[in-house]
Enzyme design. Structure first.
Site, short mmCIF file in Angstrom:
data_model
loop_
_atom_site.label_atom_id
_atom_site.label_comp_id
_atom_site.label_asym_id
_atom_site.label_seq_id
_atom_site.Cartn_x
_atom_site.Cartn_y
_atom_site.Cartn_z
N ARG A 1 0.83 -1.22 0.00
CA ARG A 1 0.00 0.00 0.00
C ARG A 1 0.87 1.27 0.00
O ARG A 1 0.53 2.27 -0.65
CB ARG A 1 -0.92 -0.03 1.22
CG ARG A 1 -1.98 1.06 1.24
CD ARG A 1 -3.01 0.77 2.32
NE ARG A 1 -3.99 1.85 2.39
CZ ARG A 1 -4.25 2.55 3.48
NH1 ARG A 1 -3.60 2.30 4.60
NH2 ARG A 1 -5.16 3.52 3.47
N HIS B 1 0.41 4.21 -2.74
CA HIS B 1 0.10 5.58 -2.33
C HIS B 1 1.21 6.56 -2.71
O HIS B 1 0.95 7.74 -2.90
CB HIS B 1 -0.17 5.63 -0.83
CG HIS B 1 -1.55 5.18 -0.46
ND1 HIS B 1 -2.38 5.89 0.38
CD2 HIS B 1 -2.27 4.08 -0.84
CE1 HIS B 1 -3.53 5.25 0.52
NE2 HIS B 1 -3.48 4.14 -0.21
N VAL C 1 0.74 9.88 -6.18
CA VAL C 1 0.90 11.29 -5.83
C VAL C 1 2.31 11.72 -6.25
O VAL C 1 3.28 11.24 -5.68
CB VAL C 1 0.71 11.53 -4.32
CG1 VAL C 1 0.77 13.02 -4.01
CG2 VAL C 1 -0.61 10.94 -3.85
N SER D 1 7.84 10.50 -2.09
CA SER D 1 7.34 11.67 -1.37
C SER D 1 6.45 11.26 -0.21
O SER D 1 6.30 12.01 0.77
CB SER D 1 6.57 12.61 -2.31
OG SER D 1 5.54 11.93 -2.99
N PRO E 1 -7.16 7.46 -5.03
CA PRO E 1 -8.53 6.96 -5.20
C PRO E 1 -9.13 6.55 -3.87
O PRO E 1 -8.42 6.03 -3.00
CB PRO E 1 -8.36 5.76 -6.14
CG PRO E 1 -6.95 5.30 -5.89
CD PRO E 1 -6.16 6.53 -5.59
N HIS F 1 -5.77 -6.24 -3.09
CA HIS F 1 -6.64 -6.46 -1.93
C HIS F 1 -6.78 -7.94 -1.57
O HIS F 1 -7.57 -8.30 -0.71
CB HIS F 1 -8.02 -5.85 -2.18
CG HIS F 1 -7.99 -4.36 -2.23
ND1 HIS F 1 -9.04 -3.60 -2.71
CD2 HIS F 1 -7.03 -3.46 -1.87
CE1 HIS F 1 -8.72 -2.32 -2.64
NE2 HIS F 1 -7.52 -2.22 -2.13
N THR F 2 -5.99 -8.77 -2.23
CA THR F 2 -5.93 -10.17 -1.83
C THR F 2 -5.26 -10.32 -0.47
O THR F 2 -5.42 -11.34 0.21
CB THR F 2 -5.16 -11.01 -2.87
OG1 THR F 2 -5.16 -12.39 -2.48
CG2 THR F 2 -3.70 -10.57 -2.98
N ASP G 1 -2.94 -14.29 -3.73
CA ASP G 1 -3.48 -15.22 -4.73
C ASP G 1 -4.65 -14.56 -5.44
O ASP G 1 -4.92 -13.37 -5.25
CB ASP G 1 -3.90 -16.54 -4.07
CG ASP G 1 -4.92 -16.35 -2.94
OD1 ASP G 1 -5.59 -15.29 -2.92
OD2 ASP G 1 -5.05 -17.24 -2.09
#
Length: 331
Positions: free
Chosen positions: A67, A71, A75, A81, A167, A197-198, A256
């Protein structure tokens, strides 16, 4: 020292204006695999060793590192950054509301420190984020891909830009497509990268409106499987109180293709997950990964390709930016 690390000189104003004036490019010019083969040949090995140690103690850090990279890239581009501390209180990307729950900074710092001992001033924090995300997937059973390196670190981090560019988990499919397109990513990339998101978790607060006030009328999102909605309401109370929830129920620590089966069954946790069924391209990818016997291997390949593409967004190379000595501060 605080003044020295926080002041952005007038010299970089033109660079700021160029970065803000148009959408991030996706070109990756100046990047290549094996960039550090001569200047720091053990860089990737050191990174993997450090990340493996961290994830062995806390497997949830894998999703956190993935993540962080996402992120960062959305940006200003992939130039680290997101790691910078604020020049003024509450003004850096990490201080923006979408980034309040980001974790894993200490792992990146540990990797940077270990690499600096071997090759001081050579490997950028931006590249460490890329390697950390790749290895996080690898260490949770996912695919391996050759990561392009050669990025340099940016000197500017503004909370408002994170608010404007990241988003939301509440985005509908039109908003998601527009957001990804602004970064040079396709609808297929959207479907593939959503597969991140697994692994990972989310708070009850994130889905509160989906469960209790979807249209402002104290209703539940009709796209959510009713049985699953009831299960979630037993855990999550109105207002967002409750435990953390697996993004991929029953498989949140393994990289997966199981996530797509949940989405196809209307059991995707986030509004943005469910939105993948509302476009023919993204829906087709969900269906292919939830029904095909080859789903796992093809998802792994696709994910690696889209991650490399995302990693090329707005990069700084050559003489641009700098190689930070510490990832939280400009030199």
């Amino acid at each position: 020292m605080a003044v020295q690390t926080r002041v952005v000189s007038i010299f970089f104003i033109q660079l700021v204006l160029l970065a803000v004036s148009g959408p991030n490019r996706v070109d990756g010019a100046g990047l290549r695999t094996g960039y550090y083969d001569e200047s720091c040949p053990d860089a990737e090995t050191i990174a993997l060793k450090t990340i493996r140690k961290a994830i062995s103690k806390d497997v949830t850090l894998a999703a956190a590192l993935l993540r962080l990279h996402f992120h960062d890239c959305f940006v200003r581009g992939c130039e680290a950054s997101v790691l910078l501390d604020a020049a003024e209180k509450g003004d850096a990307e990490k201080d923006a509301s979408p980034n309040f729950s980001l974790r894993g900074y200490e792992v990146i710092d540990d990797v940077k420190s270990a690499i600096e001992k071997s090759c001081p001033g050579v490997v950028s924090c931006a590249d460490i984020l890329v390697l950390a995300a790749r290895d996080a997937v690898r260490l949770t059973g996912g695919s391996f891909w050759k990561a392009e390196t050669g990025r340099r670190d940016g000197r500017i981090s503004l909370s408002k830009e994170a608010d404007e560019n990241l988003p939301s988990s509440n985005f509908n499919i039109a908003q998601l497509k527009q957001n990804f397109a602004s970064k040079g990513l396709t609808k297929r990339d959207l479907a593939v990268l959503s597969g991140a998101h697994t692994i990972g978790v989310a708070s009850c607060f994130v889905i509160n409106d989906r469960l209790y006030n979807f249209t402002g009328r104290s209703d539940t999102d009709p796209a959510l499987d009713p049985t699953f909605a009831s299960e979630l309401k037993k855990k999550c109370k109105p207002g967002g109180g409750g435990p953390v929830l697996e993004l991929d129920q029953g498989s949140s620590t393994v990289s997966d293709a199981h996530f797509y089966k949940a989405v196809r069954q209307n059991r995707g946790l986030l509004t943005s997950d469910a939105a993948l069924l509302n476009d023919h391209v993204t829906r087709a990818y969900v269906n292919s990964q939830s029904t095909s016997a080859a789903a796992g291997p093809t998802f792994g390949r696709d994910f690696g390709e889209s991650m490399v593409k995302m990693g090329e967004i707005g990069v700084l190379t050559g003489n641009e930016g700098e190689i930070r000595k510490h990832c939280a501060f400009v030199n």
